[in-house]
Motif scaffolding. Structure first.
Motif, PDB file in Angstrom:
ATOM      1  N   LYS A   1      11.348  -0.525  -1.858  1.00 19.47           N
ATOM      2  CA  LYS A   1      12.543  -0.066  -1.010  1.00 19.47           C
ATOM      3  C   LYS A   1      12.312   1.385  -0.462  1.00 19.47           C
ATOM      4  O   LYS A   1      12.525   1.394   0.927  1.00 19.47           O
ATOM      5  CB  LYS A   1      13.778   0.295  -2.006  1.00 19.47           C
ATOM      6  CG  LYS A   1      15.187  -0.476  -1.375  1.00 19.47           C
ATOM      7  CD  LYS A   1      16.193  -0.021  -2.335  1.00 19.47           C
ATOM      8  CE  LYS A   1      16.839   1.130  -1.914  1.00 19.47           C
ATOM      9  NZ  LYS A   1      17.970   1.890  -2.933  1.00 19.47           N
ATOM     10  N   ARG A   2      11.425   2.129  -1.020  1.00 21.51           N
ATOM     11  CA  ARG A   2      11.116   3.372  -0.360  1.00 21.51           C
ATOM     12  C   ARG A   2      10.296   3.178   0.634  1.00 21.51           C
ATOM     13  O   ARG A   2      10.212   3.649   1.519  1.00 21.51           O
ATOM     14  CB  ARG A   2      10.554   4.407  -1.526  1.00 21.51           C
ATOM     15  CG  ARG A   2       9.838   5.730  -1.091  1.00 21.51           C
ATOM     16  CD  ARG A   2      10.747   6.731  -0.360  1.00 21.51           C
ATOM     17  NE  ARG A   2      10.227   7.708   0.182  1.00 21.51           N
ATOM     18  CZ  ARG A   2      10.659   8.478   1.082  1.00 21.51           C
ATOM     19  NH1 ARG A   2      12.093   8.055   1.715  1.00 21.51           N
ATOM     20  NH2 ARG A   2      10.119   9.465   1.420  1.00 21.51           N
ATOM     21  N   ALA A   3       9.077   2.348   0.404  1.00 21.45           N
ATOM     22  CA  ALA A   3       8.132   1.737   1.514  1.00 21.45           C
ATOM     23  C   ALA A   3       8.850   1.308   2.789  1.00 21.45           C
ATOM     24  O   ALA A   3       8.576   1.769   3.876  1.00 21.45           O
ATOM     25  CB  ALA A   3       7.358   0.710   0.994  1.00 21.45           C
ATOM     26  N   VAL A   4       9.951   0.496   2.582  1.00 18.64           N
ATOM     27  CA  VAL A   4      10.645   0.008   3.722  1.00 18.64           C
ATOM     28  C   VAL A   4      11.525   1.254   4.398  1.00 18.64           C
ATOM     29  O   VAL A   4      11.304   1.484   5.726  1.00 18.64           O
ATOM     30  CB  VAL A   4      11.680  -1.084   3.415  1.00 18.64           C
ATOM     31  CG1 VAL A   4      12.660  -1.307   4.344  1.00 18.64           C
ATOM     32  CG2 VAL A   4      10.932  -2.239   2.754  1.00 18.64           C
ATOM     33  N   GLU A   5      12.120   2.239   3.574  1.00 15.05           N
ATOM     34  CA  GLU A   5      12.558   3.342   4.315  1.00 15.05           C
ATOM     35  C   GLU A   5      11.810   4.197   5.140  1.00 15.05           C
ATOM     36  O   GLU A   5      11.928   4.510   5.962  1.00 15.05           O
ATOM     37  CB  GLU A   5      12.907   4.239   2.996  1.00 15.05           C
ATOM     38  CG  GLU A   5      14.411   4.607   2.819  1.00 15.05           C
ATOM     39  CD  GLU A   5      14.690   5.209   1.516  1.00 15.05           C
ATOM     40  OE1 GLU A   5      15.304   4.668   0.629  1.00 15.05           O
ATOM     41  OE2 GLU A   5      14.509   6.307   1.414  1.00 15.05           O
TER      42      GLU A   5
ATOM     43  N   ILE B   1       1.156   7.150   8.731  1.00 15.10           N
ATOM     44  CA  ILE B   1       2.020   8.196   8.536  1.00 15.10           C
ATOM     45  C   ILE B   1       3.099   8.008   7.518  1.00 15.10           C
ATOM     46  O   ILE B   1       3.346   8.934   6.425  1.00 15.10           O
ATOM     47  CB  ILE B   1       2.433   8.602  10.057  1.00 15.10           C
ATOM     48  CG1 ILE B   1       1.536   9.205  10.772  1.00 15.10           C
ATOM     49  CG2 ILE B   1       3.604   9.612   9.631  1.00 15.10           C
ATOM     50  CD1 ILE B   1       1.971   9.209  11.984  1.00 15.10           C
ATOM     51  N   ALA B   2       3.519   6.835   7.621  1.00 21.52           N
ATOM     52  CA  ALA B   2       4.642   6.370   6.636  1.00 21.52           C
ATOM     53  C   ALA B   2       4.198   6.690   5.085  1.00 21.52           C
ATOM     54  O   ALA B   2       4.835   7.076   4.295  1.00 21.52           O
ATOM     55  CB  ALA B   2       5.153   5.117   6.720  1.00 21.52           C
ATOM     56  N   MET B   3       2.917   6.183   5.123  1.00 23.37           N
ATOM     57  CA  MET B   3       2.349   6.192   3.555  1.00 23.37           C
ATOM     58  C   MET B   3       2.053   7.572   3.480  1.00 23.37           C
ATOM     59  O   MET B   3       2.541   7.990   2.024  1.00 23.37           O
ATOM     60  CB  MET B   3       0.675   5.509   3.884  1.00 23.37           C
ATOM     61  CG  MET B   3       0.320   5.086   2.356  1.00 23.37           C
ATOM     62  SD  MET B   3      -1.141   4.685   2.729  1.00 23.37           S
ATOM     63  CE  MET B   3      -0.982   3.118   3.405  1.00 23.37           C
ATOM     64  N   ALA B   4       1.963   8.436   4.091  1.00 23.90           N
ATOM     65  CA  ALA B   4       1.635  10.055   3.782  1.00 23.90           C
ATOM     66  C   ALA B   4       2.951  10.470   3.444  1.00 23.90           C
ATOM     67  O   ALA B   4       2.920  11.374   2.588  1.00 23.90           O
ATOM     68  CB  ALA B   4       1.088  10.499   5.116  1.00 23.90           C
ATOM     69  N   LEU B   5       3.913  10.079   4.084  1.00 17.79           N
ATOM     70  CA  LEU B   5       5.306  10.782   4.069  1.00 17.79           C
ATOM     71  C   LEU B   5       6.026  10.193   2.723  1.00 17.79           C
ATOM     72  O   LEU B   5       7.064  10.542   2.487  1.00 17.79           O
ATOM     73  CB  LEU B   5       6.153  10.505   5.308  1.00 17.79           C
ATOM     74  CG  LEU B   5       5.586  11.342   6.457  1.00 17.79           C
ATOM     75  CD1 LEU B   5       6.617  10.723   7.689  1.00 17.79           C
ATOM     76  CD2 LEU B   5       5.394  12.903   6.230  1.00 17.79           C
TER      77      LEU B   5
ATOM     78  N   GLN C   1       0.785  -1.206   0.027  1.00 20.53           N
ATOM     79  CA  GLN C   1       0.060  -0.093  -0.057  1.00 20.53           C
ATOM     80  C   GLN C   1       0.733   1.197   0.082  1.00 20.53           C
ATOM     81  O   GLN C   1       0.426   2.148  -0.476  1.00 20.53           O
ATOM     82  CB  GLN C   1      -1.086  -0.188   1.117  1.00 20.53           C
ATOM     83  CG  GLN C   1      -1.873  -1.178   1.095  1.00 20.53           C
ATOM     84  CD  GLN C   1      -2.920  -1.271   2.189  1.00 20.53           C
ATOM     85  OE1 GLN C   1      -3.643  -0.082   2.515  1.00 20.53           O
ATOM     86  NE2 GLN C   1      -3.168  -2.296   2.907  1.00 20.53           N
ATOM     87  N   ILE C   2       2.073   1.103   0.590  1.00 24.63           N
ATOM     88  CA  ILE C   2       3.030   2.439   0.779  1.00 24.63           C
ATOM     89  C   ILE C   2       3.511   2.566  -0.804  1.00 24.63           C
ATOM     90  O   ILE C   2       3.591   3.516  -1.455  1.00 24.63           O
ATOM     91  CB  ILE C   2       3.920   2.029   1.709  1.00 24.63           C
ATOM     92  CG1 ILE C   2       3.325   2.117   2.996  1.00 24.63           C
ATOM     93  CG2 ILE C   2       4.787   3.614   1.611  1.00 24.63           C
ATOM     94  CD1 ILE C   2       4.110   2.007   4.189  1.00 24.63           C
ATOM     95  N   ALA C   3       4.108   1.129  -1.258  1.00 26.71           N
ATOM     96  CA  ALA C   3       4.842   1.318  -2.505  1.00 26.71           C
ATOM     97  C   ALA C   3       3.810   1.816  -3.643  1.00 26.71           C
ATOM     98  O   ALA C   3       4.340   2.630  -4.437  1.00 26.71           O
ATOM     99  CB  ALA C   3       5.042  -0.048  -2.794  1.00 26.71           C
TER     100      ALA C   3
END
Lengths: 515, 687, 314
Positions: B132-136, B167-171, B114-116
């Motif tokens: 990778k960005r999602a994990v970051e 929040i991670a998703m938003a960022l 969902q973040i990716a």
């Protein structure tokens, strides 16, 4: 639907006796054209009912005649007047507890083997293992008297009965080499040979070039195509998926509206009937039974249920049948007043209640029962209808002895005494259950079953039939028509409707037109 | 002062068709600069969320109409953008975090997915680099083992962790502005403190602007630089956070500040704003706050009120400047002696309710044959006493076993061990008939007034129901009782034939209280009775409960996670952690001089409604979630999160001891007589 | 996952035994004597007795059942009393027909029901939504046999674009196989497609109001992706849970559809067997159908865990 119909009626094919031929009504329909000798007739048929799944006569359990008869042919045939005529047998002689048969010479099976006395003996003994072949059960042993002559030693004096049995199923002879394999690779002496069998879907027969009467058929082959009984059969022919089908009276309208279709209609020996349980009160009173006979408007039932194509029945045999008794034809005219009068005499001025068992899912019987119920109400008899599924019917009505009457349809039998014997003969299953064992009738019928003389046999049957009518022991309503529809643009020659549902078709003058 | 990143002026949002359109947001304006946080504050129904959604462009296009004199983001006129262009901004330069972390993530996809996906929607990156960005970003928001957890589905995360994921998703695409709609409301106070810290540090790191929608003034004080107070769809005050708290310019702001429990000494009635927020269809024509305003004058109701400037602030009040409005001068810190002694302090009085060694464990079944493979120890050997007329507050994080205790006391579930005595009668060994009698003495009020009332029963029928079951009254007598009960909770007889949906949350809670009182119980168990209510409504219900206690001599078991509310209403407070009571004592003692490190942490997690004090405060922030009750840690159960953990804590169960202040504490530090100075105490005194 | 399959298999055997025994016992409760049925009412009792012996109908229930079970585990389900073919052979011929029919109807159901449900569910209250509601109400009201008859009259009799009857094996001619089945597929699948459309619509309307859809919107995902990825997977859960039941309806419907279109399938076989009280066939068909359902439910369960990760197989 016809499948269930046949099964419910029960007395169908197995017993080895043949639907009666009918005079008067030929059931023929003609269409002119030029035959295509190589073309195949596509015949829509309900294989689930008309084919056991095996081409071996010893395994036959259903109405397999339309298919197997074309592969094997018969020793004895019947003509339009129900007279026995030679088939593969040249002649026969009925003796005391014996039957001698002469075979036609130079007949070959399709594999080239000779159709001789040894082959026929082996074939008959093989067929005898089928318990449903009633006539063959009368055969104790077979002696080969010559290359083309056999003597059948019988358990009793039933030679005539055996011959009638040979006109239907019992004399399908398998070629000796194929006795073990006939189940899926039949070899017979009939006009056609099996080309392809796709279970539950189609059976394709090709012309047998070695057939002993090479000119008898004008068809290159017959393809039996699975078509559900009832409305699906009519859709099939209307959509030109098949060239010819049998159909039920309920579809008469749809068939007649289609200008492409021709019809052949024959009033068969099968009839709608009401069986009485004579042991049940007040049906034990002959006046009550006669009242019921007067109360039923058979003509109306013929019109409504059989589309007017049946024949109003006054007795067990239709008009034109040798056993028909014209003197009793008007014994019970439709007369509600007379019915009420008889009821009053019997002490049932206010009517009575009784229960009719009706096979469910059998359209003819169901529709007939509703009308009978209405008509009986007119004279104050309160009939209730109890429906029973095919397999339950015997258990409920005959074995469980529930209900006072059975509204059903009786199949036609070739051997006239067999039309009456099950219902009134001594020790007969249905007769016992109905309380209808009748010593007088039983006596007459057992003579009829063992006489060697056809005329005498007919005379005895007429005697028995007279008593049945006079005592109103059963109530025949109407003879059911056998209906065939065909595509006039594809099919030419003379299309004949069969005598009965289980009877084989006569395609001897049918051809497919050159297109 | 740099140019604002987001400027909103004259925002108006209408719902419904043009004929019967309802204006739910009317003339709202504010601005946010990069690196700053704006708070949007107000009670529910004031239009906070709708404003946020309108700015994001998330309102349903067919059912709503958004207009604005000015709606600019980063110099672009948002109203002039096509829907596709708005969509390109969303999730990229403008991101949003929602209130409900439990339902805002799609349960059918892994969080990494969902973040990716957000990354790929706006960047032309391949799946691998998006992952990778999602994990970051998951690492960035403090998810341990981010690479592994990215492959987990949302249900494998706790509420706090899910909010981190949100929040991670938003960022993910480094937004320039983050709009957060009540992001911590559904979370435990300890988790809330963590999330707020996280958001603050992320903001500093990324230099983004934030809009923080909340009803909690403590949260505002904690995280916001500027505040816009919304009332009935309008901004009624806009000010810097310090200014707003010290010198509110609008009576509504002042009312909100005053109704916080911290603003009133314990035991006294809380200040309230009478009435409720008007619904959009019946807004007062002029000043919308006028009907609830204590300072209302004729001119307030004469004409539309514009936003007046008042020094550094602006206020939608015609009497701006002339009113003596009180801010949070300092948080009330009365170390004065208790207003009244605990009834238990009186000699020779047996307690009304006596709980001894109460335990409850639930089996956990797994495997082919559904064998019981473990037991969740929900409640583990607790002792409690409640005296007649006393209120015992029970606090703890979600999952601590509070509600199970309530159900055990009412015998809604059977205990695994221990006893509950009411008036000396052992509740759990009573036969059916005496149990019925005993049950009359104990009633419960639930958290959610929306689901605890039968929507198909009238209020009259609801309140009469216990009377029907337990008392043999004529229908006239019964109606009389119902009317009397409704009167007690401040509802008139006209409510009798109405249905629950016609009432607001606060009113429904009153109905629930009336039902609980029908049989004249001695003990009322209140299970989070005010948690779902706005602050002013909450105060009204608290006041009601306190008044009823005085009038009827009731005892309360008051279960809540909000320590400030509990402290206000309770005589004594018990703190639960993982099925055990870690500290119990006099309310003021526990609140002001907490002994157990967990109590201290709970207290310090509550944001103070005073921006200055909150900034100066040194906080004990608990890291991570409570351990699973399936495998509670050995020794002191709190040791995995305790900032003062010692070796002995990991092996030995602490014995409960009595502190000099009279509290009972189960902590090795207390046993060692080395009580650390309470962090909360320090914060309190410095305010 | 493995444990899940092991448990299912462990459950399967007793379940099948129970079902087959139940069928034997149930049939005994229904009056009717296949031997008498076969012999005809005019046959002497001796003949009936002979038939009873030949088919071992006289033995005690448990003996009959034990014999049957012994054969069944070796893949021999006995032979029909009325037809001379082993039940296993017959089923081998007929199962492909019925499965072609049912799976095709399922495809029709999905191909019509899912898009219709999505179109309606994403536009609740719109004209299209109301039109689809009318379609679903109509389709549900129409009995399958009636639909079948109308289809046959129109497409096979009047316009003659497809055959009215028969079945061609896929291996013989895939094209003919399909042309023979278009009408049965449609007749059988239409009602189900309406039910499915309603379920998908309702489910989708619910899902589209979920918070995570708003989240997806807030991420700037295009509507196509929001519906295609985020809404549909969740909206599929509810329809999927009833898909097993839907398939049961389809299989039930094959009885009448096979009759109308003259397809030699299991439905027709079962129907005739039931009328004739043909015990070996009834037993065999019920057990095979039960197996089909168990397999189907297994598939549904696996799909379910894919859609709903919260549910763990174990």
């Amino acid at each position: 639907m016809a499948a269930i119909f046949a099964l419910v009626v029960g007395a169908c094919s197995g017993a080895g006796d043949e639907p009666s031929a009918r005079g008067g009504d030929s059931g023929e329909s003609r269409s002119e054209g030029v035959p295509d000798p190589d073309a195949t007739l596509r015949y829509g048929i309900d294989l689930t009912a008309a084919f056991t799944g095996s081409f071996d006569p010893a395994k036959v359990r259903g109405c397999d005649r339309p298919i197997l008869d074309l592969i094997y042919d018969r020793l004895v045939r019947r003509d339009a007047d129900n007279q026995l005529v030679p088939g593969l047998a040249k002649s026969w002689e009925i003796g005391d507890n014996a039957l001698t048969i002469q075979l036609k010479p130079n007949v070959k099976f399709s594999n080239g083997e000779a159709y001789d006395a040894e082959a026929v003996k082996a074939g008959l003994l093989h067929n005898k293992t089928n318990p449903l072949f009633g006539a063959l059960q009368k055969v104790e042993s077979i002696d080969v008297m010559g290359p083309l002559e056999l003597r059948l030693n019988l358990v009793d004096n039933s030679g005539l009965r055996v011959l009638y049995g040979f006109t239907s199923t019992d004399s399908w002879i398998i070629a000796p080499a194929a006795l073990e394999t006939a189940g899926d690779k039949p070899v017979g002496a009939g006009p056609f040979v099996l080309e392809r069998y796709a279970p539950n879907s189609r059976i394709v027969l090709r012309r047998n070039p070695k057939y002993f009467q090479p000119d008898r058929f004008k068809l290159g082959g017959v393809e039996f195509i699975q078509v559900g009984a009832g409305p699906p059969s009519v859709t099939a022919i209307r959509s030109q998926s098949v060239d010819l089908v049998r159909f039920l009276p309920e579809s008469l309208g749809a068939v007649r509206r289609d200008p492409r279709l021709g019809t052949a209609i024959r009033k068969s020996g099968a009839y709608l009937q009401v069986q009485f349980r004579l042991s049940s009160k007040p049906l034990d009173d002959v006046r009550v039974r006669r009242a019921i006979a007067h109360a039923i408007d058979r003509k109306a039932i013929n019109e409504v249920v059989l589309g007017g194509e049946g024949e109003v029945a006054s007795q067990t045999f239709p008009k034109g049948h040798p056993a028909y008794v014209p003197e009793v034809a008007d014994r019970y005219p439709y007369d509600p007043d007379r019915a009420r009068q008889l009821l009053a005499q019997a002490g049932h001025k206010d009517g009575f209640d009784f229960e009719m068992v009706v096979p469910s899912g059998v359209a003819l019987a169901e529709r007939q029962s509703v009308i009978i119920q209405e008509q009986l109400k007119e004279v104050g008899i309160r009939a209730t209808i109890r429906k029973a599924l095919g397999s339950e019917l015997a258990s409920i009505y005959y074995i469980g002895r529930q209900g006072d009457a059975l509204v059903a349809a009786a199949t036609a039998q070739a051997n006239p005494p067999i039309m009456l014997n099950p219902f009134f003969g001594k020790g007969q299953f249905a007769a016992i259950s109905n309380g209808a064992e009748n010593p007088q009738i039983s006596d007459i019928l057992s003579q009829a079953l063992t006489t060697q003389d056809t005329d005498k046999m007919i005379d005895l049957v007429r005697q028995a039939s007279r008593i049945v009518v006079d005592q109103a022991l059963e109530l025949p309503i109407a003879f059911v028509p056998q209906l065939v529809a065909y595509d006039k643009e594809r099919v030419g020659g003379t299309v004949r409707a069969p005598f009965d549902f289980c009877e084989a078709d006569d395609f001897s003058d049918v051809f497919v037109k050159k297109s | 002062m740099s140019a604002p990143l987001l400027e909103v002026e004259g925002l108006r949002v209408q719902f419904g068709s043009s004929g019967g359109a309802l204006t739910v947001v009317d003339d709202v304006g504010f601005s946010v600069e990069a690196g700053k946080t704006l708070g949007l504050v107000g009670e529910s129904g004031c239009g906070k969320t709708v404003t946020a959604l309108a700015v994001m462009g998330l309102l349903p296009p067919k059912a709503s109409r958004v207009q604005a004199r000015r709606l600019r983001f980063d110099g672009r006129d948002l109203t002039a953008l096509s829907r596709a262009e708005r969509r390109q901004l969303r999730g990229d330069a403008m991101a949003m975090v929602f209130q409900e972390p439990m339902t805002s993530l799609n349960p059918a996809y892994t969080v990494g997915n969902q973040i990716a996906e957000t990354v790929q929607a706006h960047r032309s990156s391949d799946r691998r680099s998006a992952w990778k960005r999602a994990v970051e970003v998951l690492e960035l928001v403090g998810i341990p083992d981010a690479a592994g957890r990215a492959r987990d589905y949302p249900h494998a995360f706790s509420g706090g962790m899910r909010q981190r994921v949100m929040i991670a998703m938003a960022l993910a695409n480094e937004p320039r502005i983050l709009i957060a709609d009540e992001p911590t409301t559904a979370l435990d106070v300890t988790v809330q403190a963590e999330i707020l810290d996280l958001m603050r540090s992320l903001q500093q790191e990324l230099g983004m602007a934030m809009v923080f929608v909340t009803h909690d003034l403590g949260v505002v004080a904690d995280i916001c630089h500027d505040v816009a107070v919304l009332y009935a769809g309008q901004v009624v005050e806009h000010a810097g956070v310090d200014h707003l708290f010290s010198a509110p310019a609008h009576p509504y702001t002042a009312g909100l500040l005053a109704s916080m429990p911290q603003a009133t000494p314990a035991g006294r009635p809380l200040a309230i704003i009478p009435g409720e927020v008007p619904r959009p269809e019946d807004q007062p024509p002029a000043c919308r706050f006028a009907p609830r305003c204590p300072h209302v004058q004729a001119r307030c109701e004469a004409a539309l009120v514009p936003l007046y400037r008042a020094g550094a602030a602006s206020s939608r009040c015609v009497r701006v400047g002339e009113l003596p409005l009180r801010g949070v001068v300092s948080t009330v810190d009365d170390r004065s002696p208790r207003q009244r002694p605990s009834p238990l302090d009186l000699p020779h009085r047996a307690p009304l309710l006596e709980v001894r060694g109460l335990s409850k464990s639930f089996p956990v079944q797994r495997g082919v044959l559904r064998r019981t493979v473990g037991r969740v120890q929900a409640v583990d050997g607790i002792d409690l006493d409640i005296g007649a007329g006393e209120t015992l507050g029970l606090v703890g994080e979600s999952g601590s076993g509070k509600s199970t205790v309530a159900r055990l006391i009412l015998r809604l579930v059977e205990p695994s061990a221990g006893s509950v005595r009411l008036n000396g009668q052992p509740i759990h060994s009573l036969a059916a008939a005496p149990l019925r009698q005993a049950r009359r003495q104990m009633q419960i009020v639930f958290q959610d007034p929306y689901s605890s009332l039968d929507p198909r029963a009238t209020v009259g029928a609801t309140v009469a129901e216990p009377l029907l079951v337990h008392e043999d009254l004529s229908s006239a007598e019964r109606e009389e009782r119902v009317i009397e009960l409704l009167g007690r909770v401040g509802l008139g007889r006209h409510c009798l034939d109405r249905y629950p949906h016609e009432f607001s949350g606060g009113q429904r809670q009153r109905i629930a209280v009336a039902r609980a009182l029908a049989l004249e119980p001695q003990l009322v168990v209140c299970d989070e009775p005010v948690s779902s209510l706005d602050v002013s409504t909450q105060s009204q219900v608290i006041n009601l409960l306190m008044r009823l206690q005085r009038e009827l001599g009731l005892s309360y078991l008051f279960i809540a996670h909000d320590l400030s509310v509990v402290r206000h209403i309770s005589d004594r407070i018990a703190v639960m952690y993982l099925g055990r009571i870690v500290e119990v004592g006099d309310a003021e003692e526990v609140y002001l001089r907490p002994t157990h490190p967990y109590t201290q942490a709970l207290l310090s997690a509550i944001p103070l409604p005073d921006p200055g004090a909150q900034r100066r405060r040194r906080r004990t922030v608990l890291r991570g979630d409570p351990p699973s009750p399936l495998q509670p840690p050995p020794g002191c159960r709190f040791h995995t999160r305790c900032p003062h953990v010692m070796d002995i804590c990991r092996t030995a169960d602490p014995v409960a001891v009595t502190t000099p202040g009279g509290s009972t504490v189960a902590c090795h530090l207390a046993t060692a007589d080395a009580i650390p100075a309470g962090a909360a105490v320090e914060a309190q005194s410095s305010g | 996952m493995l444990a899940f399959f092991v448990r299912r298999l462990l459950l399967l055997t007793p379940l099948l035994i129970l079902i087959s025994f139940g069928v034997v016992a149930l049939v005994l409760l229904i009056p009717g004597d296949p031997a008498r049925q076969l012999a005809g009412i005019d046959a002497p009792q001796a003949e009936v007795t002979a038939i009873r012996e030949q088919y071992e109908l006289d033995e005690p229930l448990l003996v009959q059942y034990g014999r049957w079970l012994g054969g069944a585990v070796r893949g021999d389900l006995g032979s029909s009393i009325f037809q001379d073919r082993p039940v296993v052979t017959e089923l081998g011929d007929r199962l492909p027909v019925t499965l072609s029919l049912a799976v095709g109807a399922l495809a029709v159901m999905l191909l019509i029901g899912v898009p219709a449900g999505i179109l309606a569910g994403t536009r609740p209250g719109s004209l299209l939504d109301r039109l689809i509601t009318v379609f679903t109400s109509l389709s549900l009201a129409l009995p399958p046999f009636w639909v079948a008859m109308v289809l046959v009259v129109l497409f096979a009799v009047t316009w003659r674009v497809v055959p009215a009857i028969g079945y061609v094996r896929f291996t013989d001619s895939p094209v003919d196989w399909a042309t023979h089945l278009y009408l049965p597929w449609f007749a059988l699948g239409l009602g189900g497609s309406a039910t499915l459309a309603r379920q998908v619509r309702g489910s989708l309307v619910d899902v589209l109001e979920q918070d995570y859809i708003r989240t997806a919107d807030a991420k700037g995902l295009p509507p196509r992706r929001i519906i295609g990825k985020h809404a549909l997977k969740n909206a599929a859960i509810a329809p999927l849970t009833v898909l097993g039941i839907q398939f049961a309806y389809l299989l039930g419907g094959t009885v009448i559809i096979e009759q109308i279109f003259s397809l030699g399938g299991v439905g027709q076989y079962f129907f005739v067997a039931l009328v004739n009280r043909d015990l070996p066939v009834i037993r065999g068909v019920v057990v095979v159908v039960a197996l089909t359902f168990i397999t189907l439910n297994l598939v549904v369960d696996v799909l379910y865990t894919y859609l709903n990760p919260k549910v763990r197989l174990g």
